[in-house]
Motif scaffolding. Structure first.
Motif, PDB file in Angstrom:
ATOM      1  N   LEU A 105      -4.943  -8.812   9.358  1.00 38.83           N
ATOM      2  CA  LEU A 105      -3.931  -7.746   9.228  1.00 38.83           C
ATOM      3  C   LEU A 105      -2.572  -8.286   8.777  1.00 38.83           C
ATOM      4  O   LEU A 105      -1.934  -7.722   7.889  1.00 38.83           O
ATOM      5  N   LEU A 106      -2.161  -9.384   9.392  1.00 39.88           N
ATOM      6  CA  LEU A 106      -0.833  -9.937   9.057  1.00 39.88           C
ATOM      7  C   LEU A 106      -0.897 -10.820   7.809  1.00 39.88           C
ATOM      8  O   LEU A 106      -0.005 -10.766   6.959  1.00 39.88           O
ATOM      9  N   GLY A 107      -1.990 -11.598   7.713  1.00 41.99           N
ATOM     10  CA  GLY A 107      -2.125 -12.522   6.581  1.00 41.99           C
ATOM     11  C   GLY A 107      -2.187 -11.785   5.257  1.00 41.99           C
ATOM     12  O   GLY A 107      -1.649 -12.251   4.248  1.00 41.99           O
ATOM     13  N   LEU A 108      -2.845 -10.627   5.251  1.00 41.46           N
ATOM     14  CA  LEU A 108      -2.965  -9.867   3.998  1.00 41.46           C
ATOM     15  C   LEU A 108      -1.884  -8.783   3.894  1.00 41.46           C
ATOM     16  O   LEU A 108      -1.957  -7.914   3.028  1.00 41.46           O
ATOM     17  N   HIS A 109      -0.895  -8.858   4.805  1.00 38.99           N
ATOM     18  CA  HIS A 109       0.230  -7.894   4.826  1.00 38.99           C
ATOM     19  C   HIS A 109      -0.255  -6.451   4.896  1.00 38.99           C
ATOM     20  O   HIS A 109       0.308  -5.563   4.257  1.00 38.99           O
ATOM     21  N   ILE A 110      -1.326  -6.233   5.647  1.00 40.71           N
ATOM     22  CA  ILE A 110      -1.825  -4.854   5.818  1.00 40.71           C
ATOM     23  C   ILE A 110      -0.875  -4.087   6.742  1.00 40.71           C
ATOM     24  O   ILE A 110      -0.619  -2.906   6.535  1.00 40.71           O
ATOM     25  N   GLY A 198      -1.718  10.787  19.006  1.00 41.39           N
ATOM     26  CA  GLY A 198      -0.388  10.428  19.494  1.00 41.39           C
ATOM     27  C   GLY A 198       0.632  10.429  18.372  1.00 41.39           C
ATOM     28  O   GLY A 198       1.740  10.958  18.520  1.00 41.39           O
ATOM     29  N   GLN A 199       0.237   9.842  17.241  1.00 47.17           N
ATOM     30  CA  GLN A 199       1.159   9.787  16.101  1.00 47.17           C
ATOM     31  C   GLN A 199       1.475  11.183  15.586  1.00 47.17           C
ATOM     32  O   GLN A 199       2.622  11.500  15.283  1.00 47.17           O
ATOM     33  N   ILE A 200       0.438  12.010  15.507  1.00 46.41           N
ATOM     34  CA  ILE A 200       0.637  13.383  14.992  1.00 46.41           C
ATOM     35  C   ILE A 200       1.547  14.172  15.930  1.00 46.41           C
ATOM     36  O   ILE A 200       2.492  14.838  15.493  1.00 46.41           O
ATOM     37  N   ILE A 201       1.281  14.052  17.235  1.00 47.25           N
ATOM     38  CA  ILE A 201       2.128  14.746  18.220  1.00 47.25           C
ATOM     39  C   ILE A 201       3.566  14.236  18.117  1.00 47.25           C
ATOM     40  O   ILE A 201       4.532  14.987  18.232  1.00 47.25           O
ATOM     41  N   ALA A 204       4.464  12.234  13.196  1.00 52.84           N
ATOM     42  CA  ALA A 204       4.139  11.445  12.004  1.00 52.84           C
ATOM     43  C   ALA A 204       3.321  12.280  11.033  1.00 52.84           C
ATOM     44  O   ALA A 204       2.706  13.286  11.406  1.00 52.84           O
ATOM     45  N   ASP A 205       3.327  11.841   9.772  1.00 42.86           N
ATOM     46  CA  ASP A 205       2.535  12.497   8.741  1.00 42.86           C
ATOM     47  C   ASP A 205       1.048  12.310   9.075  1.00 42.86           C
ATOM     48  O   ASP A 205       0.587  11.176   9.250  1.00 42.86           O
ATOM     49  N   PRO A 206       0.252  13.399   9.186  1.00 37.27           N
ATOM     50  CA  PRO A 206      -1.157  13.263   9.561  1.00 37.27           C
ATOM     51  C   PRO A 206      -1.941  12.315   8.651  1.00 37.27           C
ATOM     52  O   PRO A 206      -2.816  11.587   9.107  1.00 37.27           O
ATOM     53  N   VAL A 207      -1.622  12.324   7.349  1.00 35.41           N
ATOM     54  CA  VAL A 207      -2.359  11.448   6.428  1.00 35.41           C
ATOM     55  C   VAL A 207      -2.075   9.980   6.761  1.00 35.41           C
ATOM     56  O   VAL A 207      -2.985   9.143   6.788  1.00 35.41           O
ATOM     57  N   GLN A 208      -0.800   9.693   7.061  1.00 31.40           N
ATOM     58  CA  GLN A 208      -0.454   8.312   7.428  1.00 31.40           C
ATOM     59  C   GLN A 208      -1.114   7.939   8.770  1.00 31.40           C
ATOM     60  O   GLN A 208      -1.608   6.822   8.936  1.00 31.40           O
ATOM     61  N   GLN A 211      -4.580   7.046   8.054  1.00 32.93           N
ATOM     62  CA  GLN A 211      -4.674   5.709   7.441  1.00 32.93           C
ATOM     63  C   GLN A 211      -4.653   4.616   8.513  1.00 32.93           C
ATOM     64  O   GLN A 211      -5.446   3.665   8.473  1.00 32.93           O
ATOM     65  N   PHE A 212      -3.752   4.775   9.482  1.00 28.84           N
ATOM     66  CA  PHE A 212      -3.691   3.772  10.553  1.00 28.84           C
ATOM     67  C   PHE A 212      -4.952   3.821  11.417  1.00 28.84           C
ATOM     68  O   PHE A 212      -5.444   2.794  11.874  1.00 28.84           O
ATOM     69  N   GLN A 213      -5.466   5.043  11.589  1.00 26.59           N
ATOM     70  CA  GLN A 213      -6.681   5.148  12.399  1.00 26.59           C
ATOM     71  C   GLN A 213      -7.851   4.455  11.704  1.00 26.59           C
ATOM     72  O   GLN A 213      -8.679   3.806  12.347  1.00 26.59           O
ATOM     73  N   ILE A 214      -7.915   4.604  10.380  1.00 28.78           N
ATOM     74  CA  ILE A 214      -8.992   3.932   9.624  1.00 28.78           C
ATOM     75  C   ILE A 214      -8.881   2.416   9.815  1.00 28.78           C
ATOM     76  O   ILE A 214      -9.873   1.724  10.057  1.00 28.78           O
ATOM     77  N   LEU A 215      -7.661   1.936   9.736  1.00 28.59           N
ATOM     78  CA  LEU A 215      -7.406   0.503   9.959  1.00 28.59           C
ATOM     79  C   LEU A 215      -7.967   0.083  11.324  1.00 28.59           C
ATOM     80  O   LEU A 215      -8.642  -0.937  11.458  1.00 28.59           O
TER      81      LEU A 215
END
Lengths: 250, 244
Positions: A105-110, A198-201, A204-208, A211-215
Protein backbone atom coordinates in the motif's frame (compact mmCIF):
# COMPACT_ATOMS: atom_id res chain seq x y z
CA UNK A 1 -23.32 13.71 17.37
CA UNK A 2 -23.73 15.04 20.89
CA UNK A 3 -23.12 12.93 23.99
CA UNK A 4 -26.84 13.26 24.84
CA UNK A 5 -27.76 11.83 21.46
CA UNK A 6 -25.10 9.13 21.82
CA UNK A 7 -26.49 8.13 25.20
CA UNK A 8 -29.82 7.37 23.52
CA UNK A 9 -28.10 4.52 21.67
CA UNK A 10 -27.95 2.69 25.01
CA UNK A 11 -31.51 1.62 24.13
CA UNK A 12 -29.78 -0.90 21.85
CA UNK A 13 -28.11 -2.35 24.94
CA UNK A 14 -31.32 -2.39 26.99
CA UNK A 15 -33.15 -4.49 24.38
CA UNK A 16 -30.81 -7.55 24.61
CA UNK A 17 -30.60 -7.11 28.39
CA UNK A 18 -34.41 -7.22 28.64
CA UNK A 19 -34.61 -10.24 26.30
CA UNK A 20 -31.84 -12.07 28.18
CA UNK A 21 -33.57 -11.47 31.51
CA UNK A 22 -37.02 -12.46 30.23
CA UNK A 23 -35.80 -15.64 28.49
CA UNK A 24 -33.33 -16.45 31.30
CA UNK A 25 -30.40 -16.61 28.86
CA UNK A 26 -27.95 -15.55 31.57
CA UNK A 27 -26.18 -13.09 29.26
CA UNK A 28 -26.86 -9.93 31.29
CA UNK A 29 -23.46 -9.81 33.01
CA UNK A 30 -21.51 -10.42 29.76
CA UNK A 31 -23.62 -7.85 27.92
CA UNK A 32 -22.93 -5.19 30.58
CA UNK A 33 -19.20 -6.00 30.66
CA UNK A 34 -19.03 -5.86 26.85
CA UNK A 35 -20.86 -2.53 26.79
CA UNK A 36 -18.68 -0.91 29.44
CA UNK A 37 -15.48 -2.26 27.86
CA UNK A 38 -16.43 -1.09 24.38
CA UNK A 39 -17.25 2.42 25.65
CA UNK A 40 -13.99 2.73 27.60
CA UNK A 41 -11.80 1.11 24.92
CA UNK A 42 -13.26 3.13 22.05
CA UNK A 43 -13.10 6.43 23.96
CA UNK A 44 -9.45 5.78 24.85
CA UNK A 45 -8.67 4.82 21.25
CA UNK A 46 -10.46 7.93 20.01
CA UNK A 47 -8.30 10.23 22.16
CA UNK A 48 -5.13 8.26 21.43
CA UNK A 49 -5.79 8.40 17.68
CA UNK A 50 -6.44 12.13 17.89
CA UNK A 51 -3.08 12.57 19.62
CA UNK A 52 -1.21 10.34 17.15
CA UNK A 53 -2.82 11.99 14.11
CA UNK A 54 -1.83 15.40 15.40
CA UNK A 55 1.77 14.49 16.18
CA UNK A 56 2.26 12.39 12.97
CA UNK A 57 5.21 10.75 14.73
CA UNK A 58 6.44 7.47 13.24
CA UNK A 59 7.26 6.28 16.77
CA UNK A 60 3.63 6.61 17.89
CA UNK A 61 2.39 4.96 14.68
CA UNK A 62 4.71 1.99 15.26
CA UNK A 63 3.69 1.86 18.91
CA UNK A 64 0.00 1.73 17.94
CA UNK A 65 0.63 -1.08 15.45
CA UNK A 66 2.71 -2.98 18.03
CA UNK A 67 -0.12 -2.68 20.54
CA UNK A 68 -2.59 -4.01 17.98
CA UNK A 69 -0.34 -6.99 17.19
CA UNK A 70 0.23 -7.79 20.88
CA UNK A 71 -3.50 -7.61 21.71
CA UNK A 72 -4.43 -9.72 18.65
CA UNK A 73 -1.74 -12.31 19.47
CA UNK A 74 -2.82 -12.66 23.09
CA UNK A 75 -6.40 -13.15 22.00
CA UNK A 76 -5.72 -15.64 19.19
CA UNK A 77 -3.25 -17.82 21.09
CA UNK A 78 -5.98 -19.01 23.48
CA UNK A 79 -7.29 -21.31 20.73
CA UNK A 80 -3.95 -22.99 20.15
CA UNK A 81 -2.60 -23.41 23.66
CA UNK A 82 -1.61 -27.04 23.01
CA UNK A 83 0.63 -26.00 20.11
CA UNK A 84 4.16 -25.33 21.28
CA UNK A 85 5.30 -21.75 20.68
CA UNK A 86 1.90 -20.65 19.35
CA UNK A 87 2.38 -17.10 20.71
CA UNK A 88 5.42 -16.28 18.60
CA UNK A 89 3.95 -18.13 15.61
CA UNK A 90 0.86 -15.93 15.64
CA UNK A 91 2.89 -12.79 16.36
CA UNK A 92 5.22 -13.55 13.44
CA UNK A 93 2.24 -14.15 11.16
CA UNK A 94 0.65 -10.83 12.12
CA UNK A 95 3.94 -8.99 11.61
CA UNK A 96 4.38 -10.53 8.16
CA UNK A 97 0.77 -9.69 7.24
CA UNK A 98 1.28 -6.09 8.35
CA UNK A 99 4.63 -5.69 6.59
CA UNK A 100 3.42 -7.25 3.31
CA UNK A 101 0.13 -5.35 3.12
CA UNK A 102 1.49 -1.98 4.23
CA UNK A 103 4.58 -2.53 2.08
CA UNK A 104 2.36 -2.83 -0.99
CA UNK A 105 0.00 0.00 0.00
CA UNK A 106 2.71 2.49 0.95
CA UNK A 107 5.43 1.26 -1.41
CA UNK A 108 3.20 1.65 -4.46
CA UNK A 109 1.72 4.92 -3.09
CA UNK A 110 -1.78 3.42 -3.09
CA UNK A 111 -2.52 5.30 0.15
CA UNK A 112 -0.69 8.30 1.66
CA UNK A 113 1.89 7.44 4.31
CA UNK A 114 0.05 9.19 7.12
CA UNK A 115 -1.24 7.94 10.47
CA UNK A 116 -4.80 8.65 9.34
CA UNK A 117 -4.50 5.88 6.72
CA UNK A 118 -1.90 3.54 8.19
CA UNK A 119 -3.53 2.97 11.57
CA UNK A 120 -7.16 2.26 10.57
CA UNK A 121 -6.09 0.03 7.66
CA UNK A 122 -3.62 -1.82 9.93
CA UNK A 123 -6.39 -2.28 12.49
CA UNK A 124 -8.71 -3.85 9.94
CA UNK A 125 -6.08 -6.14 8.45
CA UNK A 126 -4.55 -7.24 11.78
CA UNK A 127 -8.04 -7.79 13.20
CA UNK A 128 -8.97 -9.95 10.24
CA UNK A 129 -5.69 -11.85 10.52
CA UNK A 130 -6.46 -12.53 14.20
CA UNK A 131 -9.93 -13.87 13.37
CA UNK A 132 -8.48 -16.04 10.59
CA UNK A 133 -5.84 -17.43 12.96
CA UNK A 134 -8.55 -18.28 15.51
CA UNK A 135 -10.76 -19.92 12.88
CA UNK A 136 -7.81 -21.92 11.58
CA UNK A 137 -6.63 -23.09 15.02
CA UNK A 138 -10.16 -24.06 16.07
CA UNK A 139 -10.67 -26.19 12.99
CA UNK A 140 -7.13 -27.61 12.88
CA UNK A 141 -7.01 -28.85 16.48
CA UNK A 142 -10.48 -30.43 16.08
CA UNK A 143 -9.51 -32.09 12.77
CA UNK A 144 -6.30 -33.52 14.21
CA UNK A 145 -8.06 -34.89 17.29
CA UNK A 146 -10.84 -36.52 15.28
CA UNK A 147 -8.56 -38.11 12.71
CA UNK A 148 -5.65 -39.47 14.75
CA UNK A 149 -6.33 -42.93 13.30
CA UNK A 150 -5.81 -41.67 9.76
CA UNK A 151 -2.71 -39.69 10.73
CA UNK A 152 -1.21 -42.75 12.44
CA UNK A 153 -2.19 -44.88 9.43
CA UNK A 154 -0.13 -42.72 7.08
CA UNK A 155 2.78 -42.56 9.53
CA UNK A 156 2.66 -46.35 9.93
CA UNK A 157 2.78 -46.85 6.15
CA UNK A 158 6.04 -44.89 6.05
CA UNK A 159 4.63 -41.39 5.51
CA UNK A 160 6.24 -38.23 6.84
CA UNK A 161 4.46 -35.91 9.32
CA UNK A 162 3.78 -33.47 6.48
CA UNK A 163 2.13 -36.22 4.42
CA UNK A 164 0.25 -37.53 7.45
CA UNK A 165 -1.29 -34.18 8.32
CA UNK A 166 -1.67 -32.76 4.81
CA UNK A 167 -5.43 -33.38 4.57
CA UNK A 168 -6.19 -31.87 7.99
CA UNK A 169 -3.95 -28.87 7.24
CA UNK A 170 -5.47 -28.04 3.84
CA UNK A 171 -9.03 -28.65 5.09
CA UNK A 172 -8.45 -26.22 7.96
CA UNK A 173 -6.84 -23.57 5.74
CA UNK A 174 -9.76 -23.79 3.31
CA UNK A 175 -12.39 -23.75 6.09
CA UNK A 176 -10.88 -20.68 7.73
CA UNK A 177 -10.70 -18.75 4.44
CA UNK A 178 -14.24 -19.54 3.30
CA UNK A 179 -15.99 -16.83 5.42
CA UNK A 180 -13.73 -14.10 3.96
CA UNK A 181 -14.28 -15.26 0.39
CA UNK A 182 -18.02 -15.84 0.83
CA UNK A 183 -18.62 -12.48 2.49
CA UNK A 184 -16.86 -10.76 -0.42
CA UNK A 185 -19.20 -12.46 -2.88
CA UNK A 186 -22.22 -10.72 -1.34
CA UNK A 187 -20.54 -7.47 -0.34
CA UNK A 188 -22.66 -4.48 -1.30
CA UNK A 189 -25.66 -6.75 -1.93
CA UNK A 190 -26.32 -8.14 1.54
CA UNK A 191 -24.18 -5.95 3.76
CA UNK A 192 -22.50 -2.59 3.46
CA UNK A 193 -19.08 -2.87 5.07
CA UNK A 194 -18.47 -0.91 8.27
CA UNK A 195 -15.69 1.28 6.97
CA UNK A 196 -17.61 2.25 3.85
CA UNK A 197 -20.79 2.96 5.83
CA UNK A 198 -18.81 5.03 8.31
CA UNK A 199 -17.28 7.14 5.56
CA UNK A 200 -20.64 7.70 3.88
CA UNK A 201 -22.29 8.67 7.17
CA UNK A 202 -19.32 10.98 7.82
CA UNK A 203 -20.14 12.79 4.58
CA UNK A 204 -17.58 11.27 2.21
CA UNK A 205 -18.28 10.74 -1.47
CA UNK A 206 -19.85 7.22 -1.77
CA UNK A 207 -17.73 6.40 -4.83
CA UNK A 208 -14.54 7.28 -2.95
CA UNK A 209 -15.80 5.25 0.03
CA UNK A 210 -16.32 2.30 -2.31
CA UNK A 211 -12.80 2.70 -3.71
CA UNK A 212 -11.33 2.48 -0.21
CA UNK A 213 -13.54 -0.47 0.58
CA UNK A 214 -12.27 -2.29 -2.52
CA UNK A 215 -8.73 -1.63 -1.32
CA UNK A 216 -9.61 -3.15 2.04
CA UNK A 217 -11.37 -6.26 0.72
CA UNK A 218 -8.48 -7.04 -1.60
CA UNK A 219 -6.14 -6.56 1.34
CA UNK A 220 -8.32 -8.90 3.40
CA UNK A 221 -7.92 -11.64 0.78
CA UNK A 222 -4.13 -11.50 1.08
CA UNK A 223 -4.45 -11.32 4.85
CA UNK A 224 -6.70 -14.37 4.94
CA UNK A 225 -4.43 -16.47 2.76
CA UNK A 226 -1.22 -15.42 4.53
CA UNK A 227 -2.63 -15.87 8.03
CA UNK A 228 -4.09 -19.36 7.65
CA UNK A 229 -1.20 -20.71 5.62
CA UNK A 230 1.50 -19.22 7.84
CA UNK A 231 -0.07 -20.27 11.15
CA UNK A 232 -0.73 -23.71 9.64
CA UNK A 233 2.74 -24.35 8.29
CA UNK A 234 4.39 -22.95 11.42
CA UNK A 235 2.15 -25.04 13.70
CA UNK A 236 1.96 -28.53 12.23
CA UNK A 237 5.62 -29.54 12.81
CA UNK A 238 5.22 -28.97 16.56
CA UNK A 239 2.50 -31.64 16.67
CA UNK A 240 5.22 -34.24 15.98
CA UNK A 241 8.49 -35.08 17.67
CA UNK A 242 11.84 -35.87 16.08
CA UNK A 243 10.90 -39.58 15.82
CA UNK A 244 7.95 -38.58 13.60
CA UNK A 245 5.43 -39.48 16.30
CA UNK A 246 2.24 -37.48 16.74
CA UNK A 247 2.13 -35.99 20.20
CA UNK A 248 -0.49 -37.24 22.65
CA UNK A 249 -2.51 -34.09 23.14
CA UNK A 250 -3.19 -31.38 20.60
CA UNK B 1 13.21 -74.44 22.83
CA UNK B 2 12.70 -70.70 22.17
CA UNK B 3 16.42 -69.98 22.20
CA UNK B 4 16.82 -71.73 18.83
CA UNK B 5 14.78 -69.10 17.07
CA UNK B 6 16.16 -65.90 15.68
CA UNK B 7 14.96 -62.87 17.64
CA UNK B 8 13.47 -60.11 15.49
CA UNK B 9 12.12 -57.78 18.19
CA UNK B 10 13.36 -57.61 21.74
CA UNK B 11 11.93 -55.62 24.65
CA UNK B 12 14.32 -54.84 27.48
CA UNK B 13 12.81 -53.40 30.68
CA UNK B 14 10.43 -51.26 28.66
CA UNK B 15 8.23 -48.77 30.49
CA UNK B 16 5.76 -46.43 28.88
CA UNK B 17 4.04 -43.66 30.77
CA UNK B 18 1.81 -40.74 29.91
CA UNK B 19 1.52 -37.67 32.13
CA UNK B 20 -1.22 -39.34 34.17
CA UNK B 21 -0.77 -43.09 33.70
CA UNK B 22 1.75 -45.88 33.68
CA UNK B 23 0.76 -47.96 30.63
CA UNK B 24 3.63 -50.46 30.45
CA UNK B 25 5.75 -51.47 33.37
CA UNK B 26 9.15 -53.10 32.91
CA UNK B 27 8.29 -55.37 30.00
CA UNK B 28 11.04 -57.68 28.72
CA UNK B 29 10.71 -60.38 26.10
CA UNK B 30 11.40 -61.45 22.53
CA UNK B 31 9.49 -62.06 19.31
CA UNK B 32 10.83 -64.69 16.94
CA UNK B 33 11.38 -64.65 13.20
CA UNK B 34 8.59 -66.15 11.12
CA UNK B 35 6.49 -66.98 14.19
CA UNK B 36 3.07 -65.71 15.21
CA UNK B 37 2.96 -64.41 18.77
CA UNK B 38 -0.46 -63.62 20.11
CA UNK B 39 -0.90 -60.91 22.75
CA UNK B 40 -3.77 -61.56 25.10
CA UNK B 41 -5.04 -59.78 28.16
CA UNK B 42 -7.91 -57.63 29.35
CA UNK B 43 -8.64 -54.16 27.96
CA UNK B 44 -6.22 -51.59 29.31
CA UNK B 45 -3.42 -54.15 29.70
CA UNK B 46 -1.15 -52.12 27.38
CA UNK B 47 -1.30 -54.42 24.34
CA UNK B 48 -1.89 -51.74 21.69
CA UNK B 49 0.79 -49.53 23.24
CA UNK B 50 3.23 -52.43 23.05
CA UNK B 51 2.38 -52.89 19.37
CA UNK B 52 2.92 -49.20 18.61
CA UNK B 53 6.29 -49.34 20.37
CA UNK B 54 7.34 -52.03 17.88
CA UNK B 55 7.01 -49.77 14.83
CA UNK B 56 8.07 -46.54 16.46
CA UNK B 57 4.66 -44.85 16.60
CA UNK B 58 5.49 -44.52 20.30
CA UNK B 59 8.86 -44.51 22.10
CA UNK B 60 9.52 -46.09 25.51
CA UNK B 61 9.73 -43.76 28.51
CA UNK B 62 12.57 -46.00 29.72
CA UNK B 63 14.11 -49.28 28.62
CA UNK B 64 14.93 -50.25 25.05
CA UNK B 65 13.27 -51.89 22.07
CA UNK B 66 15.64 -53.69 19.68
CA UNK B 67 14.81 -54.56 16.09
CA UNK B 68 17.15 -57.18 14.69
CA UNK B 69 19.57 -56.52 17.54
CA UNK B 70 19.78 -52.78 16.88
CA UNK B 71 18.12 -50.14 19.08
CA UNK B 72 14.88 -49.02 17.42
CA UNK B 73 16.04 -45.38 17.43
CA UNK B 74 18.94 -46.28 15.15
CA UNK B 75 16.43 -46.79 12.33
CA UNK B 76 15.05 -43.93 10.29
CA UNK B 77 11.33 -43.83 11.26
CA UNK B 78 9.82 -44.09 7.75
CA UNK B 79 12.08 -47.03 6.83
CA UNK B 80 11.33 -48.75 10.13
CA UNK B 81 7.56 -48.38 9.67
CA UNK B 82 7.66 -49.78 6.16
CA UNK B 83 9.54 -52.77 7.54
CA UNK B 84 7.31 -53.22 10.60
CA UNK B 85 3.77 -52.82 9.28
CA UNK B 86 0.66 -52.47 11.41
CA UNK B 87 -2.96 -53.34 10.69
CA UNK B 88 -5.38 -51.53 12.97
CA UNK B 89 -8.66 -52.80 14.39
CA UNK B 90 -10.57 -49.87 12.89
CA UNK B 91 -9.06 -50.55 9.42
CA UNK B 92 -8.96 -46.83 8.59
CA UNK B 93 -9.86 -46.29 4.97
CA UNK B 94 -9.13 -43.12 3.06
CA UNK B 95 -11.82 -41.55 0.88
CA UNK B 96 -11.43 -42.87 -2.63
CA UNK B 97 -11.27 -46.14 -4.49
CA UNK B 98 -9.78 -49.41 -3.33
CA UNK B 99 -6.95 -48.81 -5.82
CA UNK B 100 -6.18 -45.40 -4.27
CA UNK B 101 -6.07 -47.01 -0.84
CA UNK B 102 -3.80 -49.80 -2.01
CA UNK B 103 -1.54 -47.34 -3.83
CA UNK B 104 -1.02 -45.26 -0.66
CA UNK B 105 2.33 -46.81 0.35
CA UNK B 106 3.62 -46.01 -3.16
CA UNK B 107 2.02 -42.55 -3.30
CA UNK B 108 3.80 -41.66 -0.05
CA UNK B 109 7.08 -42.39 -1.81
CA UNK B 110 6.02 -40.44 -4.93
CA UNK B 111 5.91 -43.65 -6.93
CA UNK B 112 3.18 -44.98 -9.20
CA UNK B 113 1.61 -48.26 -8.16
CA UNK B 114 1.01 -50.47 -11.22
CA UNK B 115 -2.59 -51.69 -11.52
CA UNK B 116 -1.38 -55.21 -12.29
CA UNK B 117 0.38 -55.23 -8.91
CA UNK B 118 -2.77 -53.94 -7.20
CA UNK B 119 -4.79 -56.79 -8.72
CA UNK B 120 -2.17 -59.30 -7.56
CA UNK B 121 -2.41 -58.00 -3.97
CA UNK B 122 -6.21 -58.00 -4.12
CA UNK B 123 -6.19 -61.61 -5.29
CA UNK B 124 -3.79 -62.49 -2.49
CA UNK B 125 -6.31 -61.32 0.08
CA UNK B 126 -9.17 -63.10 -1.66
CA UNK B 127 -10.73 -60.14 -3.50
CA UNK B 128 -11.09 -60.05 -7.27
CA UNK B 129 -10.24 -57.37 -9.81
CA UNK B 130 -13.77 -55.91 -9.75
CA UNK B 131 -13.02 -54.39 -6.33
CA UNK B 132 -10.24 -52.19 -7.70
CA UNK B 133 -12.42 -49.23 -8.66
CA UNK B 134 -15.05 -49.60 -5.96
CA UNK B 135 -15.35 -46.90 -3.32
CA UNK B 136 -13.44 -48.19 -0.31
CA UNK B 137 -16.00 -46.70 2.06
CA UNK B 138 -18.72 -48.92 0.56
CA UNK B 139 -16.93 -52.16 1.52
CA UNK B 140 -18.09 -54.49 4.29
CA UNK B 141 -16.07 -54.77 7.51
CA UNK B 142 -14.35 -57.97 6.35
CA UNK B 143 -13.54 -56.53 2.92
CA UNK B 144 -12.16 -53.34 4.49
CA UNK B 145 -9.94 -55.38 6.74
CA UNK B 146 -8.67 -57.38 3.74
CA UNK B 147 -7.87 -54.15 1.87
CA UNK B 148 -6.18 -52.85 5.00
CA UNK B 149 -4.02 -56.00 5.27
CA UNK B 150 -3.15 -55.84 1.56
CA UNK B 151 -2.26 -52.14 1.87
CA UNK B 152 0.11 -52.81 4.76
CA UNK B 153 1.59 -55.80 2.95
CA UNK B 154 2.42 -53.73 -0.14
CA UNK B 155 5.46 -52.40 1.74
CA UNK B 156 6.68 -56.03 2.05
CA UNK B 157 7.15 -55.77 5.83
CA UNK B 158 9.24 -58.36 7.63
CA UNK B 159 7.08 -57.90 10.71
CA UNK B 160 3.31 -57.52 10.74
CA UNK B 161 1.53 -56.12 13.79
CA UNK B 162 -2.15 -57.00 13.99
CA UNK B 163 -4.35 -55.09 16.41
CA UNK B 164 -7.58 -57.03 17.02
CA UNK B 165 -8.17 -57.22 13.31
CA UNK B 166 -11.09 -59.64 13.56
CA UNK B 167 -12.89 -58.30 16.62
CA UNK B 168 -15.57 -56.46 14.64
CA UNK B 169 -16.16 -59.17 12.04
CA UNK B 170 -18.73 -61.91 11.57
CA UNK B 171 -17.57 -65.55 12.08
CA UNK B 172 -17.19 -66.26 8.36
CA UNK B 173 -15.00 -63.15 7.85
CA UNK B 174 -13.00 -64.07 10.97
CA UNK B 175 -12.20 -67.43 9.43
CA UNK B 176 -11.28 -65.80 6.08
CA UNK B 177 -8.91 -63.33 7.74
CA UNK B 178 -7.32 -66.03 9.93
CA UNK B 179 -6.65 -68.22 6.89
CA UNK B 180 -5.25 -65.21 5.02
CA UNK B 181 -2.87 -64.30 7.85
CA UNK B 182 -1.70 -67.90 8.25
CA UNK B 183 -1.11 -68.08 4.48
CA UNK B 184 0.96 -64.86 4.53
CA UNK B 185 2.90 -66.12 7.54
CA UNK B 186 3.73 -69.46 5.94
CA UNK B 187 4.35 -68.19 2.40
CA UNK B 188 6.49 -65.16 3.26
CA UNK B 189 7.83 -66.15 6.70
CA UNK B 190 6.57 -62.84 8.10
CA UNK B 191 6.97 -62.40 11.85
CA UNK B 192 3.62 -61.51 13.37
CA UNK B 193 2.41 -60.07 16.64
CA UNK B 194 -1.33 -60.45 16.91
CA UNK B 195 -3.49 -58.87 19.60
CA UNK B 196 -6.65 -60.84 20.18
CA UNK B 197 -9.34 -61.01 22.82
CA UNK B 198 -10.36 -64.40 21.58
CA UNK B 199 -8.53 -67.14 23.49
CA UNK B 200 -9.64 -69.79 20.98
CA UNK B 201 -8.21 -67.65 18.20
CA UNK B 202 -4.94 -67.30 20.10
CA UNK B 203 -4.85 -71.08 20.32
CA UNK B 204 -5.65 -71.55 16.61
CA UNK B 205 -3.15 -69.09 15.18
CA UNK B 206 -0.42 -68.56 17.75
CA UNK B 207 2.97 -70.22 17.98
CA UNK B 208 3.75 -68.15 21.06
CA UNK B 209 1.66 -66.10 23.45
CA UNK B 210 2.25 -63.18 25.75
CA UNK B 211 -0.26 -62.67 28.54
CA UNK B 212 -0.49 -59.06 29.68
CA UNK B 213 -2.28 -57.46 32.58
CA UNK B 214 -2.10 -53.94 34.04
CA UNK B 215 0.87 -53.04 31.87
CA UNK B 216 2.91 -56.06 32.89
CA UNK B 217 3.92 -59.18 31.03
CA UNK B 218 2.55 -61.94 33.25
CA UNK B 219 3.67 -64.86 31.18
CA UNK B 220 5.19 -65.62 27.81
CA UNK B 221 6.01 -68.81 25.97
CA UNK B 222 4.45 -71.32 23.64
CA UNK B 223 0.73 -70.78 23.29
CA UNK B 224 -0.15 -73.79 25.46
CA UNK B 225 0.95 -71.73 28.51
CA UNK B 226 -2.62 -70.46 28.49
CA UNK B 227 -3.82 -73.86 29.60
CA UNK B 228 -2.87 -75.62 32.80
CA UNK B 229 -1.19 -72.44 34.02
CA UNK B 230 -0.54 -72.16 37.72
CA UNK B 231 -0.93 -68.37 37.72
CA UNK B 232 -4.37 -67.57 39.15
CA UNK B 233 -4.70 -64.33 37.17
CA UNK B 234 -4.13 -66.23 33.94
CA UNK B 235 -6.52 -69.00 34.97
CA UNK B 236 -9.16 -66.40 35.80
CA UNK B 237 -8.55 -64.47 32.60
CA UNK B 238 -8.73 -67.56 30.37
CA UNK B 239 -11.82 -68.97 32.07
CA UNK B 240 -13.45 -65.51 32.19
CA UNK B 241 -12.94 -64.85 28.52
CA UNK B 242 -14.07 -68.36 27.59
CA UNK B 243 -17.25 -67.93 29.59
CA UNK B 244 -17.98 -64.67 27.80
Amino acid sequence: MSYTTLSLTLIFVLIPLFLSKTLKLGLEKDTIIATVRSIIQLLIVGYVLKFVFETESIVYILLMITLMIVAATLNARKKGKAIKGITWKIALTLIVVEVVTQGILLGLHIVPATAQYIIPISGMLIGNSMVLSILFLNRFTAEVESSRDQIELILSLGGTPKQAIHKQLTNSIKASMIPTIESQKTIGLVQLPGMMSGQIIGGADPVQAVQFQILIIFGLLTTAALSSIMVGFLSYPTLFNERMQILKSV
Amino acid sequence: MTQFHETVIKFENVCYETEQLSILNNVSGEFYKGKITTLVGPSGAGKTTLLKLCNGLYSPTSGEVYIQNKPINSYEPTTLRRNVGIVLQSAPILKGTVYENLALPYTLQNKKFPKTEAIKFLNNVGLDESFLHRHAEDLSGGQRQKVSIARTFINHPEVLLLDEITSALDPSSVNDIEQLILKINQKYQVTMIWITHNIEQAKRVGDYTWVMMNGQLLESGETNILWNNSNKYIQNFVSGVQEV
